[in-house]
Enzyme design. Structure first.
Site, PDB file in Angstrom:
ATOM      1  N   HIS A  35       0.822  -1.220   0.000  1.00 15.28           N
ATOM      2  CA  HIS A  35       0.000   0.000   0.000  1.00 15.28           C
ATOM      3  C   HIS A  35       0.848   1.259   0.000  1.00 15.28           C
ATOM      4  O   HIS A  35       0.468   2.271   0.578  1.00 15.28           O
ATOM      5  CB  HIS A  35      -0.979   0.007   1.188  1.00 15.28           C
ATOM      6  CG  HIS A  35      -2.190  -0.846   0.933  1.00 15.28           C
ATOM      7  ND1 HIS A  35      -3.251  -0.429   0.178  1.00 15.28           N
ATOM      8  CD2 HIS A  35      -2.469  -2.111   1.300  1.00 15.28           C
ATOM      9  CE1 HIS A  35      -4.151  -1.394   0.103  1.00 15.28           C
ATOM     10  NE2 HIS A  35      -3.701  -2.439   0.769  1.00 15.28           N
ATOM     11  N   ASP A  37       2.714   1.860  -3.137  1.00 16.28           N
ATOM     12  CA  ASP A  37       3.032   2.191  -4.546  1.00 16.28           C
ATOM     13  C   ASP A  37       2.325   3.473  -4.963  1.00 16.28           C
ATOM     14  O   ASP A  37       2.892   4.323  -5.647  1.00 16.28           O
ATOM     15  CB  ASP A  37       2.740   1.020  -5.507  1.00 16.28           C
ATOM     16  CG  ASP A  37       1.293   0.569  -5.573  1.00 16.28           C
ATOM     17  OD1 ASP A  37       0.497   0.920  -4.667  1.00 16.28           O
ATOM     18  OD2 ASP A  37       0.949  -0.152  -6.536  1.00 16.28           O
ATOM     19  N   SER A  68     -12.484 -18.403 -21.316  1.00 13.58           N
ATOM     20  CA  SER A  68     -11.544 -18.874 -20.298  1.00 13.58           C
ATOM     21  C   SER A  68     -12.062 -20.172 -19.710  1.00 13.58           C
ATOM     22  O   SER A  68     -13.250 -20.285 -19.387  1.00 13.58           O
ATOM     23  CB  SER A  68     -11.408 -17.828 -19.193  1.00 13.58           C
ATOM     24  OG  SER A  68     -10.779 -18.425 -18.079  1.00 13.58           O
ATOM     25  N   GLY A 124      -5.336 -11.709  -4.383  1.00 12.49           N
ATOM     26  CA  GLY A 124      -4.210 -10.845  -4.025  1.00 12.49           C
ATOM     27  C   GLY A 124      -2.923 -11.209  -4.753  1.00 12.49           C
ATOM     28  O   GLY A 124      -1.850 -10.750  -4.383  1.00 12.49           O
ATOM     29  N   SER A 128      -5.901  -9.749 -12.003  1.00 20.45           N
ATOM     30  CA  SER A 128      -6.365  -8.753 -12.983  1.00 20.45           C
ATOM     31  C   SER A 128      -5.211  -8.136 -13.765  1.00 20.45           C
ATOM     32  O   SER A 128      -5.302  -8.000 -14.983  1.00 20.45           O
ATOM     33  CB  SER A 128      -7.247  -7.661 -12.370  1.00 20.45           C
ATOM     34  OG  SER A 128      -7.053  -7.523 -11.018  1.00 20.45           O
ATOM     35  N   ASP A 173       1.463  -3.809  -9.644  1.00 15.30           N
ATOM     36  CA  ASP A 173       1.066  -5.120 -10.176  1.00 15.30           C
ATOM     37  C   ASP A 173       1.372  -5.241 -11.664  1.00 15.30           C
ATOM     38  O   ASP A 173       1.968  -6.221 -12.118  1.00 15.30           O
ATOM     39  CB  ASP A 173      -0.432  -5.353  -9.949  1.00 15.30           C
ATOM     40  CG  ASP A 173      -0.778  -5.315  -8.476  1.00 15.30           C
ATOM     41  OD1 ASP A 173       0.156  -5.340  -7.652  1.00 15.30           O
ATOM     42  OD2 ASP A 173      -1.975  -5.251  -8.153  1.00 15.30           O
TER      43      ASP A 173
HETATM   44  C1  GLA Z   1      -3.227  -3.917  -5.111  1.00 11.85           C
HETATM   45  C2  GLA Z   1      -2.967  -2.785  -6.102  1.00 11.85           C
HETATM   46  C3  GLA Z   1      -1.493  -2.367  -6.062  1.00 11.85           C
HETATM   47  C4  GLA Z   1      -1.019  -2.096  -4.641  1.00 11.85           C
HETATM   48  C5  GLA Z   1      -1.422  -3.237  -3.703  1.00 11.85           C
HETATM   49  C6  GLA Z   1      -1.119  -2.939  -2.253  1.00 11.85           C
HETATM   50  O1  GLA Z   1      -2.569  -5.078  -5.512  1.00 11.85           O
HETATM   51  O2  GLA Z   1      -3.314  -3.169  -7.401  1.00 11.85           O
HETATM   52  O3  GLA Z   1      -1.308  -1.240  -6.882  1.00 11.85           O
HETATM   53  O4  GLA Z   1      -1.494  -0.871  -4.177  1.00 11.85           O
HETATM   54  O5  GLA Z   1      -2.800  -3.557  -3.813  1.00 11.85           O
HETATM   55  O6  GLA Z   1       0.249  -2.827  -2.049  1.00 11.85           O
END
Ligand code: GLA
Length: 380
Positions: A35, A37, A68, A124, A128, A173
Site C-alpha cells: 500500500h 506504490d 476462459s 491478491g 487482474s 502489479d
Molecule cells: C493492489 C494494487 C497495487 C497495490 C497493492 C497494495 O494489488 O493493485 O497497486 O497498491 O494492492 O500494495
C-alpha cells in the site's frame, strides 16, 4: 502447461488452425512494501510461476472473442465498439486495455483468445494485472513482436484499471507482471519508476504463499477509501511544508495530523517504505532471518495502522508464526482477504503446511491453499 492442452481448449471453442500462438502472463507476489506504490514508495514484488496461459488465433476482421476455462461467460466484441458492460465481468479488463491501445494509434487485428489460469482469482496475486498485461501483449504482438515497451504497456494497463474498471490501483502489479525476471525480485521506486533487479536466494528457506480462501470483500471500495485517506493526509501536511508524496513525510509530520486514522495510515506509509530499504539490504547480505522479522513488522503495521488485514489474514499469519520453522509471514497484495506469504525452513515444509491447515481451519472453518511457486520472467 503443455501447449497441446491449450490447443485442445482453443480448438474446442474456435475450431482447428495451424498457426496458433501461445502466451503466458504471471501472477505476482509482493515481498514487502504494501500500500505504498500509490504513495510514491518503494515496493519489492516478483513474478510467479503461476499465471494465465493463452492460445491465440489472429483474425482478419475486427472481432475479439475471449473464452476462459476458469470462467463461465464468453466475451465477444468488436474493436470498433468497445464499451464497459457489467455482464462481461472479467472481459472488461481486456476491453479497457484494447481500447486504450487503439487510442494510442495502433491498428489492431481481431483475435480469438482461449485462456487457462493457474492463478487463484481475486486472491491478491494480481489476477487482474496478469490478464490486462497478457491481453495487451497478445494484441500488440503481431505489430511489435518482442520489442513491446513493457513499462509503457504496464502504465497503459494501470490506466485501464483506473479509468475503465474504476479501481484506483498503483503501478506495482502491472509493472511486476510486465517486467518480472526469473529468480529476482524488482525493487521499484514508484515515484520515478527506477528499478533494480535483486536476486532472491533464500538459502535453507522457501517462500510459501498461503491462500486464506476468504474472498476479498468490499476490497475495491475499501482500497479506494485508503487511497483517499492518504491524499487527505498529504494535503494537510502540504499546508505546512511541501512534499510530493506521502512517502516523503517524516514521523515528525504526524503531529500535523489531527485525525487518528490519518496519523496511523501515514505512520504505516513512512515505516513500510523504510522497511523495504532495510529488507533489501538484509537480503543482499544473506540475512534471511532479519528479512523474516521485517515481514512480521510489516504485517503488524498493515493490521494496526493501515487496517487492511482482517480476521482471516491475521489468523493465517498468526498460526504460521507459531510454527517453529517459520521465520516470517505477512499479508500480500491489497488485503481484506486473499493471500499471505511465509518464509519457512525447506526441510519442514510439509509439516508446516499440515500444521497451518489444521490450525487455520479450527479458527475459521475454511480450508486454506498453499503454493510454493518459483520466481519467473514477466509476460512472454
Ligand atoms: C493492489 C494494487 C497495487 C497495490 C497493492 C497494495 O494489488 O493493485 O497497486 O497498491 O494492492 O500494495
Amino acid at each position: 502447461m503443455d501447449k497441446s492442452l491449450l490447443k485442445v481448449g482453443y480448438e474446442k471453442n474456435f475450431g482447428a488452425r495451424d498457426d496458433i500462438e501461445y502466451f503466458f502472463s504471471p501472477g505476482r507476489v509482493n515481498l514487502i512494501g504494501e500500500h505504498i506504490d500509490y504513495n510514491g514508495g518503494l515496493v519489492f514484488p516478483c513474478a510467479l510461476s503461476i499465471g494465465i496461459y493463452a492460445a491465440v488465433g489472429y483474425r482478419q476482421d475486427e472481432k475479439v472473442r475471449l473464452v476462459s476455462k476458469n470462467m463461465d461467460n464468453r466475451v465477444e466484441f468488436s474493436l470498433n465498439d468497445i464499451q464497459y458492460k457489467e455482464d462481461d465481468g472479467w472481459g472488461n479488463y481486456a476491453k479497457g486495455v484494447i481500447k486504450y491501445i487503439q487510442e494510442e494509434g495502433y491498428n489492431l487485428k481481431g483475435a480469438d483468445i482461449y485462456l487457462e489460469s493457474t492463478l487463484p482469482d481475486g486472491a491478491g496475486l494480481s489476477s487482474s494485472a496478469a490478464l490486462e498485461v497478457l491481453i495487451g501483449y497478445i494484441m500488440l504482438y503481431p505489430i511489435l513482436g518482442e520489442k513491446i515497451d513493457r513499462i509503457w504497456l504496464a502504465l497503459l494497463c494501470q490506466r485501464a484499471e483506473n479509468e475503465f474498471i474504476g479501481v484506483n490501483c498503483g503501478i506495482m502489479d502491472q509493472f511486476s507482471v510486465a517486467m518480472g525476471k526469473k529468480d529476482n525480485a524488482i525493487l521499484l521506486n514508484c515515484n520515478t519508476l527506477e528499478y533494480e533487479y535483486v536476486p532472491i536466494d533464500l538459502k535453507d528457506y522457501k517462500l510459501v504463499i498461503m491462500n486464506t480462501n476468504k474472498k476479498r470483500e468490499l476490497s475495491e471500495s475499501k482500497y479506494n477509501e485508503r487511497r483517499a485517506e492518504c491524499e487527505r493526509a498529504l494535503e494537510y501536511i502540504n499546508n505546512y511544508r511541501k512534499i510530493e508524496n506521502l512517502c516523503q513525510a517524516s514521523l515528525e509530520d504526524l503531529e500535523i495530523l489531527k485525525e487518528d486514522a490519518l496519523k496511523r495510515r501515514t505512520r504505516h506509509v513512512i515505516t513500510e517504505n523504510q522497511r523495504v530499504k532495510e529488507a533489501v539490504e538484509l537480503l543482499k547480505n544473506g540475512d534471511i532471518k532479519g528479512f523474516g522479522k521485517l515481514l512480521i513488522k510489516s504485517h503488524e503495521s498493515l493490521k494496526n495502522d493501515y487496517e487492511v488485514t482482517g480476521f482471516h489474514l491475521d489468523a493465517i499469519v498468526e498460526e504460521a508464526l507459531k510454527f517453529e520453522g517459520c521465520i516470517g509471514a505477512r499479508m500480500t497484495g491489497a488485503g481484506f482477504g486473499g493471500c499471505a506469504l511465509a518464509i519457512v525452513e525447506s526441510d519442514r515444509l510439509k509439516e508446516f503446511v499440515s500444521y497451518v491447515e489444521e490450525q487455520y481451519y479450527l479458527k475459521t472453518n475454511l480450508k486454506p491453499e498453499f503454493y510454493t511457486c518459483s520466481i519467473e520472467d514477466g509476460v512472454k
